[in-house]
Write a protein that holds these residues in place. Structure first.
Motif, short mmCIF file in Angstrom:
data_model
loop_
_atom_site.label_atom_id
_atom_site.label_comp_id
_atom_site.label_asym_id
_atom_site.label_seq_id
_atom_site.Cartn_x
_atom_site.Cartn_y
_atom_site.Cartn_z
N ASP A 111 36.19 37.89 33.93
CA ASP A 111 35.34 38.45 34.97
C ASP A 111 33.86 38.19 34.67
O ASP A 111 33.52 37.51 33.71
N SER A 112 33.01 38.78 35.48
CA SER A 112 31.56 38.51 35.37
C SER A 112 30.99 39.04 34.05
O SER A 112 29.94 38.57 33.60
N LYS A 113 31.66 40.00 33.46
CA LYS A 113 31.20 40.53 32.17
C LYS A 113 31.76 39.73 31.01
O LYS A 113 31.61 40.10 29.85
N LYS A 114 32.44 38.64 31.31
CA LYS A 114 32.98 37.70 30.32
C LYS A 114 34.22 38.22 29.59
O LYS A 114 34.63 37.62 28.61
N PHE A 115 34.78 39.34 30.08
CA PHE A 115 36.04 39.78 29.48
C PHE A 115 37.14 38.81 29.87
O PHE A 115 37.30 38.49 31.05
N LEU A 116 37.89 38.34 28.88
CA LEU A 116 39.03 37.46 29.12
C LEU A 116 40.28 38.32 28.96
O LEU A 116 40.62 38.73 27.86
N LYS A 117 40.94 38.60 30.10
CA LYS A 117 42.07 39.54 30.06
C LYS A 117 43.35 38.87 30.52
O LYS A 117 43.37 38.17 31.52
N ILE A 118 44.42 39.15 29.79
CA ILE A 118 45.69 38.58 30.20
C ILE A 118 46.20 39.29 31.45
O ILE A 118 46.01 40.51 31.61
N MET A 119 46.79 38.51 32.34
CA MET A 119 47.37 39.07 33.55
C MET A 119 48.90 39.00 33.46
O MET A 119 49.58 40.00 33.64
N PHE A 120 49.41 37.80 33.24
CA PHE A 120 50.85 37.59 33.22
C PHE A 120 51.22 36.60 32.13
O PHE A 120 50.43 35.77 31.72
N SER A 121 52.50 36.69 31.72
CA SER A 121 53.06 35.66 30.86
C SER A 121 54.51 35.42 31.25
O SER A 121 55.24 36.38 31.56
N TYR A 122 54.90 34.18 31.25
CA TYR A 122 56.27 33.78 31.54
C TYR A 122 56.82 33.02 30.35
O TYR A 122 56.13 32.20 29.74
N ASN A 123 58.08 33.28 30.04
CA ASN A 123 58.78 32.51 29.03
C ASN A 123 60.04 31.93 29.64
O ASN A 123 60.90 32.67 30.11
N ASN A 124 60.15 30.62 29.65
CA ASN A 124 61.30 29.98 30.28
C ASN A 124 61.54 30.51 31.69
O ASN A 124 62.67 30.86 32.05
N LYS A 125 60.49 30.60 32.44
CA LYS A 125 60.50 31.01 33.85
C LYS A 125 60.76 32.51 34.04
O LYS A 125 60.87 32.97 35.18
#
Lengths: 114, 113
Positions: free
Chosen positions: B38-52
């Motif tokens: 975001d604009s404050k430079k936070f890098l945040k995970i949203m989702f993760s997939y493993n083998n679909k």
């Protein structure tokens, strides 16, 4: 709630000198830590990691130190080179869960002056 | 030959529109991720997939829907875009969920007007 903090948004260092980038965390369950480097208009690239069973890991000019009691880690770059100028992110994870969900800091912009 | 690629690189759109961002990795990895910076430079995970299969789903509005047609692709569809969705979205991959190192794409800068 910011679990990983990089309190220095920027740092300038003369070429050839040591760069020290700091990172603090609040979650005592974190047991794996990484540093990423990011150039403008590119994605972060992995630099170095450290597990909580160690207090130091070295890779060439890059060394990461972990102080678990202080919940603090630092990245040392010696000697610093102009090409090291980038934003550096630290990240932490509870690896014991089996899935590495990393919490990132907000980054420190390093500028190495020629 | 780019390892993790995202399209488009820039996306400017109006509030209320629906848009998709595509991600492809040619590393043969099993696990893929979407992050938001975001604009404050936070890098945040949203989702993760493993083998679909979805393995990480952070507190993200259900307007965001990831889709993994195969192991090499993880697309992000966003419905009813809002101003607050403006950010840089990074896709990443790793050999498996237990891998420490993740390989990031170049990012997609989304601007919602």
């Amino acid at each position: 709630d910011q679990q990983v903090k990089q309190n220095s948004p920027s740092l300038s260092v003369q070429e050839g000198r040591i760069s020290i980038l700091n990172c603090d965390y609040t979650n005592s369950m974190f047991d794996y830590f990484l540093w990423y480097k990011k150039y403008p208009a590119e994605g972060p690239t992995f630099l170095i990691s450290i597990s909580s069973i160690k207090d130091k890991n070295e890779d060439g000019r890059f060394t990461v130190f972990l102080n678990k009691s202080a919940k603090h880690l630092s990245l040392h770059i010696v000697p610093s080179q102009p090409g090291d100028s980038a934003v550096y992110f630290c990240a932490a994870s509870e690896g014991a869960t089996g899935t590495y969900k990393y919490i990132f800091g907000t980054g420190t912009r390093l500028k190495v002056l020629a | 030959d780019t390892a993790v690629s995202q399209t488009p690189k820039y996306l400017v759109t109006q509030m209320g529109n629906d848009k998709s961002i595509k991600c492809e990795q040619n590393l043969g990895h099993d696990t893929m991720y979407w992050y938001k910076q975001d604009s404050k430079k936070f890098l945040k995970i949203m989702f993760s997939y493993n083998n679909k299969e979805l393995i990480i789903n952070e507190t993200v509005p259900n307007r965001f829907s990831p889709k993994s047609p195969d192991k090499a692709h993880l697309n992000l569809h966003i419905n009813s875009l809002e101003l607050g969705d403006s950010a840089v979205y990074f896709c990443a991959s790793s050999p498996n969920p237990g891998s420490a190192e993740q390989f990031f794409g170049p990012g997609t800068r989304l601007t919602v007007l």
